[in-house]
Design an enzyme around this catalytic site. Sequence first.
Site, PDB file in Angstrom:
ATOM      1  CB  SER A  55     -19.090  31.626  -8.357  1.00  0.00           C
ATOM      2  OG  SER A  55     -20.253  30.819  -8.233  1.00  0.00           O
ATOM      3  CB  ALA A  62     -29.043  20.748  -0.229  1.00  0.00           C
ATOM      4  CG  ASP A 119     -18.463  16.617   3.245  1.00  0.00           C
ATOM      5  OD1 ASP A 119     -18.915  15.530   3.651  1.00  0.00           O
ATOM      6  OD2 ASP A 119     -18.882  17.723   3.626  1.00  0.00           O
ATOM      7  CG  HIS A 154     -21.901  14.680  13.141  1.00  0.00           C
ATOM      8  ND1 HIS A 154     -21.513  15.935  13.524  1.00  0.00           N
ATOM      9  CD2 HIS A 154     -22.979  14.870  12.332  1.00  0.00           C
ATOM     10  CE1 HIS A 154     -22.333  16.842  13.006  1.00  0.00           C
ATOM     11  NE2 HIS A 154     -23.234  16.212  12.269  1.00  0.00           N
ATOM     12  CG  LEU A 205     -27.232  17.078  -1.574  1.00  0.00           C
ATOM     13  CD1 LEU A 205     -28.077  17.292  -2.820  1.00  0.00           C
ATOM     14  CD2 LEU A 205     -27.303  15.614  -1.142  1.00  0.00           C
ATOM     15  CB  SER A 263     -22.388  22.878  -2.887  1.00  0.00           C
ATOM     16  OG  SER A 263     -22.417  23.696  -1.737  1.00  0.00           O
ATOM     17  CB  SER A 264     -18.348  23.071   0.838  1.00  0.00           C
ATOM     18  OG  SER A 264     -18.646  21.903   1.564  1.00  0.00           O
TER      19      SER A 264
END
Length: 396
Positions: free
Chosen positions: A72, A137, A186, A39, A139, A141-142
């Site tokens: 997908s 999760a 990310d 954050h 990790l 994925s986005s």
Amino acid sequence: MTTPSPAIAAARTLLTEVTGREPAGVWSAPGRVNLIGEHTDYNEGYVLPFAIPHRTYAAAALREDARIRVTSTFADEPVEVALAELDEIFPTLSAAPAVPEWSAYALGVAWALRALRPDATTRGLDIAIASDVPVGAGLSSSAAIEGAVASALNELWTLDLDPVTLAQAGRRAENEAVGAPTGIMDQMASMLGRADAATFIDCRSLEAQSVPTGFTPAGLEVLVIDTQVKHSHSTGGYRERRDACERGAALLGIPSLRDASVDDLPRAAELMDDVTFRRVRHVVTENQRVLDTVHTLAEQGPRAIGDLLVASHASMRDDFEISVDELDLAVETALANGAVGARMTGGGFGGAAIALVAHDAVTPIAYAVTRAFADAGYGEPHIFTVRPSDGPRRDA
Ligand code: ADP
Ligand code: MG
């Protein structure tokens, strides 16, 4: 070395099933784990994530028309729109976009790239996604889906954009097309990943530097403990933390919490309510911990960063209040069984914890955590090791 992921073939097959054609290529981008710096990104501070071996793959081909279709393995049906329609679909900040949420990650990247290069982005495409990054999760994925799609479009539209620009397009997609108010970490972590290194990012200047982790030579592994407790960024808690940070910065009279240091905390305590102060204290001390971790890795090696990871977790649990019982139990159990350090990773409210552990301790710690979860009546955690890995690439 490593065997190719079955997700490459899955993406290819899906594209062929939907279009009746072979893809022009398959591109991929990794998920990420954040070693430390949580954050802090949207407070223009410092982060130290690394890309993981789990990747999302985009098989893609140009079309003769000006339509874009995404599909997908994760979704029931393909989503197809005219490229020109993307400007109407996004950003409708007041209303939910007229496409399924999952497709907004991929279509949003196309939309963001078109805004950068309208001249070069007129040909339509088909894109099929398959992934081995666990979804939701923590990790990222986005960022992996954004990075895979951005890499495919960058090459098929011959845009020749650099990784940081592609990361920014991914973030724009996530913020404005999906409506998730996440920072740049990310996408930068995914786009700039390097084997055996973490990426130290200044989220204000977007300057980034690879920092060798030295985990393997030190006999260390990073254990990911995915609690399987699902989080969602678009909802409540994440946005509330962002608002608290903005409020804290305004009360301190600074543009963002990046501009505060540990020395400013006594003054901050006088200026604001207790909750806002604790949010501020997390961000300010976490920025310092990132700098300390970079320094410690270089000066003393990875076994010396354990206390910083533990302090980071305590700050997220007590000051930022984004941990959950499952994450706390994962961290406590890993530490009680000999982990060098452990902390929750990602946005919080669920997701995963990481533990830095000696190679020989991987199995006993994984066992101990699984036992502790069973004893507490929690669902079974998904536990695996990750190594800092390379960023985007073309796989086929
Ligand atoms: P995280 O990034 O931690 O995994 P997010 O909530 O940020 O969690 O992103 C997860 C969302 O991204 C999913 O709910 C889905 O909408 C989208 N997504 C991720 N991977 C895929 C995929 N392989 N196919 C389709 N959508 C995906
Ligand atoms: Mg995400």
